[in-house]
Design an enzyme around this catalytic site. Structure first.
Site, PDB file in Angstrom:
ATOM      1  N   MET A 140       0.112   0.915   6.829  1.00  0.00           N
ATOM      2  CA  MET A 140       1.359   0.674   6.149  1.00  0.00           C
ATOM      3  C   MET A 140       2.013  -0.277   7.274  1.00  0.00           C
ATOM      4  SD  MET A 140       1.050   1.895   3.322  1.00  0.00           S
ATOM      5  CE  MET A 140       2.601   1.984   2.347  1.00  0.00           C
ATOM      6  N   ARG A 141       1.353  -1.036   8.204  1.00  0.00           N
ATOM      7  CA  ARG A 141       2.106  -2.127   8.960  1.00  0.00           C
ATOM      8  C   ARG A 141       1.550  -3.421   8.842  1.00  0.00           C
ATOM      9  NH1 ARG A 141       5.083   0.642  12.703  1.00  0.00           N
ATOM     10  NH2 ARG A 141       4.419   2.954  12.697  1.00  0.00           N
ATOM     11  N   LEU A 142       2.513  -4.245   8.978  1.00  0.00           N
ATOM     12  CA  LEU A 142       1.921  -5.706   8.948  1.00  0.00           C
ATOM     13  C   LEU A 142       1.431  -5.933  10.259  1.00  0.00           C
ATOM     14  CD1 LEU A 142       2.255  -8.415   7.170  1.00  0.00           C
ATOM     15  CD2 LEU A 142       4.464  -8.908   8.333  1.00  0.00           C
ATOM     16  N   ASN A 200      -7.889  -5.869   3.010  1.00  0.00           N
ATOM     17  CA  ASN A 200      -7.060  -4.789   2.899  1.00  0.00           C
ATOM     18  C   ASN A 200      -7.011  -4.659   1.270  1.00  0.00           C
ATOM     19  OD1 ASN A 200      -4.488  -3.413   3.134  1.00  0.00           O
ATOM     20  ND2 ASN A 200      -3.427  -5.180   2.070  1.00  0.00           N
ATOM     21  N   GLY A 257      -5.662   8.733   3.235  1.00  0.00           N
ATOM     22  CA  GLY A 257      -6.927   8.607   3.418  1.00  0.00           C
ATOM     23  C   GLY A 257      -7.917   8.688   2.326  1.00  0.00           C
ATOM     24  N   SER A 258      -7.507   8.826   1.014  1.00  0.00           N
ATOM     25  CA  SER A 258      -8.630   8.893  -0.138  1.00  0.00           C
ATOM     26  C   SER A 258      -9.449   7.822   0.065  1.00  0.00           C
ATOM     27  CB  SER A 258      -8.084   9.240  -1.483  1.00  0.00           C
ATOM     28  OG  SER A 258      -7.144   7.960  -1.761  1.00  0.00           O
ATOM     29  N   ASN A 259      -9.063   6.595   0.231  1.00  0.00           N
ATOM     30  CA  ASN A 259      -9.767   5.295   0.306  1.00  0.00           C
ATOM     31  C   ASN A 259     -10.843   5.310   1.428  1.00  0.00           C
ATOM     32  OD1 ASN A 259      -9.352   3.178  -1.752  1.00  0.00           O
ATOM     33  ND2 ASN A 259      -7.363   3.981  -1.284  1.00  0.00           N
ATOM     34  N   HIS A 289      -4.815  -3.591  -1.797  1.00  0.00           N
ATOM     35  CA  HIS A 289      -3.555  -3.536  -2.423  1.00  0.00           C
ATOM     36  C   HIS A 289      -3.347  -3.077  -3.729  1.00  0.00           C
ATOM     37  CE1 HIS A 289       0.862  -3.979  -2.309  1.00  0.00           C
ATOM     38  NE2 HIS A 289       0.663  -4.470  -3.389  1.00  0.00           N
TER      39      HIS A 289
HETATM   40  C1  GRF Z   1      -3.890   2.810  -1.763  1.00  0.00           C
HETATM   41  O1  GRF Z   1      -3.039   2.806  -3.148  1.00  0.00           O
HETATM   42  C2  GRF Z   1      -3.716   1.238  -1.203  1.00  0.00           C
HETATM   43  O2  GRF Z   1      -3.787   0.650  -2.226  1.00  0.00           O
HETATM   44  C3  GRF Z   1      -2.616   1.342  -0.377  1.00  0.00           C
HETATM   45  O3  GRF Z   1      -2.167   2.359   0.034  1.00  0.00           O
HETATM   46  C4  GRF Z   1      -2.885   3.362  -0.707  1.00  0.00           C
HETATM   47  C5  GRF Z   1      -3.434   4.324   0.247  1.00  0.00           C
HETATM   48  O4  GRF Z   1      -4.276   5.529  -0.161  1.00  0.00           O
HETATM   49  N1  GRF Z   1      -2.619   0.095   0.377  1.00  0.00           N
HETATM   50  P1  GRF Z   1      -5.048   6.602   0.532  1.00  0.00           P
HETATM   51  O5  GRF Z   1      -4.509   7.044   1.751  1.00  0.00           O
HETATM   52  O6  GRF Z   1      -6.403   5.878   0.647  1.00  0.00           O
HETATM   53  O7  GRF Z   1      -5.276   7.690  -0.510  1.00  0.00           O
END
Ligand code: GRF
Length: 187
Positions: free
Chosen positions: A87-89, A104, A12-14, A106
């Site tokens: 992490m799911r489609l 999204n 969840g850092s993003n 990536h």
């Molecule tokens: C990120 O690298 C994002 O691009 C990918 O999953 C990772 C998630 O990192 N889809 P975080 O959970 O936000 O730390």
């Protein structure tokens, strides 16, 4: 004011970077949705005072879990949904429920290295430019229309950890900014 929902599966850092940027804007985080009960993203949501939902995919069809997610997104009046390490489609039905409203991020320069190992696959490649892609979600795996890509040149001496850190830094710098622009367009 527009409302953004975030979906994550793990660290969840993003999510945290997005939540901090949104809190300094005129927009709002509607909620966090996680498909893993132990996701560290829940701790971050608690610290930030953001409402969080756990939606289990265990022993049920994807469509059933997604029905729950769709009803949360509707009841929380989300104008936009950001996948941030989810992490799911998503099924076509879910994508069609929110046309052009699911985004999204990536950790590679798509169309190179889609899937769950974007960072490792980029690292193992001989590519001298690595980076990130922010895109709209369609039916495919990391295939939707690209909104933004950012890259950096690798020296070739970096370790996997160092490359990972550079990629995450780029993500945290760019994903919140792109989402804020899209939220501005929703007003
Ligand atoms: C990120 O690298 C994002 O691009 C990918 O999953 C990772 C998630 O990192 N889809 P975080 O959970 O936000 O730390």
């Amino acid at each position: 004011m527009a409302r953004l929902a975030v979906m994550a599966s793990g660290n969840g850092s993003n999510f945290e970077a997005i939540a901090e940027a949104v809190s300094e804007s005129s927009h709002e985080i509607a909620c966090l949705i996680c498909d893993r009960a132990k996701a560290y993203a829940f701790e971050r949501a608690k610290k930030l005072g953001i409402k969080a939902y756990y939606v289990s995919y265990l022993n049920r069809k994807r469509e059933e879990a997604e029905e729950e997610i769709i009803s949360i997104l509707r009841s929380e009046k989300a104008d936009l949904t950001a996948l941030a390490g989810f992490m799911r489609l998503l099924s076509p039905k879910m994508v069609d429920a929110f046309p052009d409203r699911i985004i999204n991020i990536h950790p590679s320069l798509l169309p190179k290295y889609p899937g769950t190992e974007g960072i490792k696959d980029s690292f193992k490649s001989k590519d001298m430019k690595l980076g990130i892609t922010i895109h709209r979600v369609d039916y495919g795996l990391d295939t939707g229309p690209i909104i933004m890509q950012k890259s950096f040149s690798r020296s070739g001496d970096e370790s996997l950890d160092e490359i990972e850190e550079k990629i995450h830094r780029l993500e945290h710098q760019n994903y919140p900014a792109v989402l804020l622009e899209l939220l501005d367009q929703k007003i």
